[in-house]
Enzyme design. Structure first.
Site, PDB file in Angstrom:
ATOM      1  N   HIS A 270      54.139  30.285  19.319  1.00 14.26           N
ATOM      2  CA  HIS A 270      53.469  30.755  19.555  1.00 14.26           C
ATOM      3  C   HIS A 270      52.875  29.628  20.420  1.00 14.26           C
ATOM      4  O   HIS A 270      53.483  28.793  20.682  1.00 14.26           O
ATOM      5  CB  HIS A 270      52.262  31.796  19.133  1.00 14.26           C
ATOM      6  CG  HIS A 270      51.369  33.153  20.311  1.00 14.26           C
ATOM      7  ND1 HIS A 270      52.051  32.725  21.227  1.00 14.26           N
ATOM      8  CD2 HIS A 270      50.925  33.651  20.363  1.00 14.26           C
ATOM      9  CE1 HIS A 270      50.941  33.553  22.102  1.00 14.26           C
ATOM     10  NE2 HIS A 270      50.667  34.054  21.560  1.00 14.26           N
ATOM     11  N   HIS A 311      61.981  31.669  24.733  1.00 16.24           N
ATOM     12  CA  HIS A 311      61.317  33.091  24.942  1.00 16.24           C
ATOM     13  C   HIS A 311      61.122  34.289  24.855  1.00 16.24           C
ATOM     14  O   HIS A 311      62.683  34.762  25.309  1.00 16.24           O
ATOM     15  CB  HIS A 311      60.827  32.476  26.270  1.00 16.24           C
ATOM     16  CG  HIS A 311      59.091  33.026  26.696  1.00 16.24           C
ATOM     17  ND1 HIS A 311      59.309  34.370  26.417  1.00 16.24           N
ATOM     18  CD2 HIS A 311      57.869  32.523  26.204  1.00 16.24           C
ATOM     19  CE1 HIS A 311      57.428  34.441  26.172  1.00 16.24           C
ATOM     20  NE2 HIS A 311      56.762  33.634  26.470  1.00 16.24           N
ATOM     21  N   ASP A 368      55.251  25.461  26.968  1.00 18.62           N
ATOM     22  CA  ASP A 368      55.201  23.986  25.762  1.00 18.62           C
ATOM     23  C   ASP A 368      55.278  22.481  25.915  1.00 18.62           C
ATOM     24  O   ASP A 368      54.756  21.756  25.007  1.00 18.62           O
ATOM     25  CB  ASP A 368      54.878  24.518  24.299  1.00 18.62           C
ATOM     26  CG  ASP A 368      53.768  25.953  24.650  1.00 18.62           C
ATOM     27  OD1 ASP A 368      52.467  25.503  24.976  1.00 18.62           O
ATOM     28  OD2 ASP A 368      53.745  27.060  23.504  1.00 18.62           O
TER      29      ASP A 368
HETATM   30  N1  CMC Z   1      65.791  26.652  19.046  1.00 23.06           N
HETATM   31  C1  CMC Z   1      67.313  26.546  18.377  1.00 23.06           C
HETATM   32  N2  CMC Z   1      67.955  28.491  18.754  1.00 23.06           N
HETATM   33  C2  CMC Z   1      66.668  29.470  19.356  1.00 23.06           C
HETATM   34  C3  CMC Z   1      65.523  28.592  19.891  1.00 23.06           C
HETATM   35  C4  CMC Z   1      64.997  27.457  19.507  1.00 23.06           C
HETATM   36  N3  CMC Z   1      63.866  27.052  20.557  1.00 23.06           N
HETATM   37  N4  CMC Z   1      65.009  30.027  20.028  1.00 23.06           N
HETATM   38  C5  CMC Z   1      66.124  30.908  20.292  1.00 23.06           C
HETATM   39  N5  CMC Z   1      67.113  30.355  19.561  1.00 23.06           N
HETATM   40  C6  CMC Z   1      68.955  31.259  18.906  1.00 23.06           C
HETATM   41  C7  CMC Z   1      67.816  31.663  18.156  1.00 23.06           C
HETATM   42  O1  CMC Z   1      68.805  31.471  17.021  1.00 23.06           O
HETATM   43  C8  CMC Z   1      68.860  33.585  18.144  1.00 23.06           C
HETATM   44  O2  CMC Z   1      70.123  33.315  17.885  1.00 23.06           O
HETATM   45  P1  CMC Z   1      71.614  33.500  18.105  1.00 23.06           P
HETATM   46  O3  CMC Z   1      71.387  34.919  19.223  1.00 23.06           O
HETATM   47  O4  CMC Z   1      72.026  33.094  17.154  1.00 23.06           O
HETATM   48  O5  CMC Z   1      70.411  34.271  16.167  1.00 23.06           O
HETATM   49  C9  CMC Z   1      68.895  33.561  19.936  1.00 23.06           C
HETATM   50  O6  CMC Z   1      68.303  32.129  20.554  1.00 23.06           O
HETATM   51  C10 CMC Z   1      67.457  34.174  20.572  1.00 23.06           C
HETATM   52  O7  CMC Z   1      66.865  34.174  19.778  1.00 23.06           O
HETATM   53  P2  CMC Z   1      65.261  35.054  19.330  1.00 23.06           P
HETATM   54  O8  CMC Z   1      64.865  34.708  17.587  1.00 23.06           O
HETATM   55  O9  CMC Z   1      65.941  36.673  19.307  1.00 23.06           O
HETATM   56  O10 CMC Z   1      64.276  34.910  20.046  1.00 23.06           O
HETATM   57  P3  CMC Z   1      62.872  35.475  19.882  1.00 23.06           P
HETATM   58  O11 CMC Z   1      62.458  36.163  21.201  1.00 23.06           O
HETATM   59  O12 CMC Z   1      62.539  36.210  18.254  1.00 23.06           O
HETATM   60  O13 CMC Z   1      62.287  34.047  19.819  1.00 23.06           O
HETATM   61  C11 CMC Z   1      60.080  32.200  20.682  1.00 23.06           C
HETATM   62  C12 CMC Z   1      60.912  33.702  21.064  1.00 23.06           C
HETATM   63  C13 CMC Z   1      60.203  31.961  21.583  1.00 23.06           C
HETATM   64  C14 CMC Z   1      60.016  32.279  19.189  1.00 23.06           C
HETATM   65  C15 CMC Z   1      62.199  31.375  20.538  1.00 23.06           C
HETATM   66  O14 CMC Z   1      62.314  31.038  21.133  1.00 23.06           O
HETATM   67  C16 CMC Z   1      61.399  30.348  19.105  1.00 23.06           C
HETATM   68  O15 CMC Z   1      61.326  29.842  18.239  1.00 23.06           O
HETATM   69  N6  CMC Z   1      60.693  28.824  19.931  1.00 23.06           N
HETATM   70  C17 CMC Z   1      60.726  27.698  20.202  1.00 23.06           C
HETATM   71  C18 CMC Z   1      58.780  27.985  19.868  1.00 23.06           C
HETATM   72  C19 CMC Z   1      57.824  27.334  20.199  1.00 23.06           C
HETATM   73  O16 CMC Z   1      58.844  26.966  21.913  1.00 23.06           O
HETATM   74  N7  CMC Z   1      57.751  29.077  21.006  1.00 23.06           N
HETATM   75  C20 CMC Z   1      56.367  29.083  22.708  1.00 23.06           C
HETATM   76  C21 CMC Z   1      56.661  29.936  23.010  1.00 23.06           C
HETATM   77  S1  CMC Z   1      55.982  30.113  25.241  1.00 23.06           S
HETATM   78  C22 CMC Z   1      54.563  29.965  24.375  1.00 23.06           C
HETATM   79  C23 CMC Z   1      54.174  31.232  24.346  1.00 23.06           C
HETATM   80  O17 CMC Z   1      54.222  31.972  25.137  1.00 23.06           O
HETATM   81  O18 CMC Z   1      53.357  30.984  22.864  1.00 23.06           O
END
Ligand code: CMC
Length: 434
Positions: A270, A311, A368
């Protein structure tokens, strides 16, 4: 005139043939929702949606995100227009009260916030309890909760006037507390707020002035700071906002609720991502190493993720990231900085956006990705990045809390679960445990 028939969704149990009609509720935009509140009574079943990927937790009139189109609206106003035309305090007013203020309303609001920026002198003593190397988010979790011990006269959550005063106090005082956390970690004296400065200029003053020398930022830097605050102000029912609402649903006081939001924001998935992005860029070090890190990001057995990418809601460019990138260019130009990390970030973005893994999963840079580069250029230590997010998001948290408190009925939030542990079993005396 006859009323339009209620839209319903019929859910049928394939085993028993039993079915239940559930009302469909529609908002201004976005997917319609199936109202499942009667489901348990009618069928004995709960729904299961870990991480809330498909569950609406409330109705809200504050913020709307169209993740497929990359649109973010606050009270109907597009974030791009707000970032270009508005100010952080005007955006706070909009989030809190629902409409853009008229000239006098904005002036009055700015005056009220300005007059609430000082904190109780004794709060300084709370900081002394922390180690100098404490993460400033740890300090913020503590001192924001501590505010409830200092401002008893605005903690009656059933009194709309006290709720209003608490909202103003939080928006006004959190920048002061944040700047104090930064000063504490540097071992410098705290800098008191100055009422003749704008909200953003005052924040920069409290962070960077020292008794020996006043820090006077250029108008371009003040504007950039203000824009960063606007861009982070609210984002509907994200983890920290949902935490604030859940804490508030138990009738906790607003200071405690905002402290709970800060704890939730801290994680790198986050708000903690802005710090993590810069640490990741440091780790990558050079453009030549990008392919290796991209491979790691794709490898499910490696916990490494591309920070600042992806996201839950945006499956298209995060509109805040586009504005942030523009601001980043402006700030670096203003400061005459040629930051190799910016070049590295742009190259990383370019390569990732052309990689099938990221294309297929619709992973784009989020807010971010570029904010850390701007904040670093402005002179903020990396540990302060998430604190800045918290300063800004306080507006959204308290607006969402206020909206919840204004609902005619407040019901405690209480998710259900699917129990998968052992069935009931007899207690085993110690001598008989194998
Ligand atoms: N790097 C590599 N793979 C990723 C990433 C990433 N940053 N984000 C998502 N994926 C992959 C994930 O492994 C999954 O792959 P698969 O379908 O093969 O299992 C797919 O993309 C879908 O992702 P998800 O984990 O289901 O997505 P989520 O909605 O649960 O998570 C997130 C969203 C923001 C937590 C995640 O994208 C992440 O960890 N990003 C990096 C951290 C980040 O930049 N966070 C800031 C968010 S914006 C600021 C805020 O509002 O807080």
């Amino acid at each position: 005139m006859t009323d339009a028939p209620e839209k319903t969704f019929t859910l049928t149990n394939d085993q028993t043939g039993e079915s239940v009609k559930l009302p469909i509720v529609e908002g201004t935009y976005g997917p319609h929702c199936i109202d499942i509140r009667t489901l348990h009574k009618a069928t004995g079943h709960f729904t299961l949606d870990p991480s809330f990927t498909a569950t609406g937790s409330c109705k809200s009139r504050i913020t709307y995100i169209d993740g497929d189109e990359g649109i973010l609206l606050h009270r109907g106003y597009n974030i791009k227009e707000l970032a270009a035309e508005s100010s952080y305090l005007e955006t706070c007013y909009l989030l809190l009260y629902g409409d853009l203020p008229k000239e006098q309303e904005l002036k009055d609001f700015e005056d009220i916030i300005t007059q609430h920026t000082m904190v109780h002198e004794q709060i300084k003593a709370v900081y002394q309890g922390f180690r100098r190397d404490a993460h400033p988010m740890a300090i913020m979790c503590g001192v924001v909760g501590t505010m409830a011990a200092f401002y008893h006269d605005s903690l009656d959550i059933w009194d709309p006037e006290q709720r209003r005063i608490s909202a103003h106090r939080l928006i006004a005082k959190i920048p002061t507390l944040a700047a104090m956390a930064m000063k504490y970690s540097k071992g410098q004296p705290y800098v008191y707020p100055k009422n003749d400065l704008s909200f953003a200029a005052n924040f920069l003053h409290m962070c960077f002035s020292v008794p020996a020398e006043e820090y006077i930022p250029t108008p371009a830097l003040v504007r950039a700071m203000d824009r960063i605050l606007i861009l982070h102000a609210d984002h509907e029912q994200n983890a920290s906002t949902s935490t604030v609402r859940l804490a508030g649903s138990s009738q906790a006081n607003p200071m405690a609720c905002i402290a709970s939001g800060i704890t939730s924001l801290w994680g790198p998935s986050h708000g903690g991502a802005n710090q993590a992005v810069l640490e990741m860029l440091d780790e990558i070090g050079h453009k030549d190493n990008i392919p290796e890190f991209l491979e790691r990001a794709k490898d499910k057995s490696d916990p490494f993720k591309l920070m600042g990418f992806g996201h839950r809601v945006y499956k298209n460019f995060d509109p805040r990231a586009a504005v942030m990138k523009e601001s980043c260019d402006e700030v670096l130009e203003e400061l005459g900085i040629n930051d190799p990390q910016l070049e590295l970030a742009m190259e990383l973005e370019r390569i990732a956006l052309n990689d099938p893994y990221f294309i297929d999963r619709k992973l784009f840079p989020n807010v971010d990705f570029y904010s850390g580069i701007i904040l670093k250029a402005m002179g903020f230590p990396v540990e302060m990045f998430t604190v800045l997010f918290a300063v800004s998001r306080t507006a959204g948290w308290i607006s969402q809390w206020k909206e919840m408190m204004e609902e005619p009925t407040l019901k405690i939030g209480r998710p259900r679960q699917l129990y998968t542990g052992p069935a009931e079993r007899p207690y085993v005396p110690m001598s008989k445990r194998k």
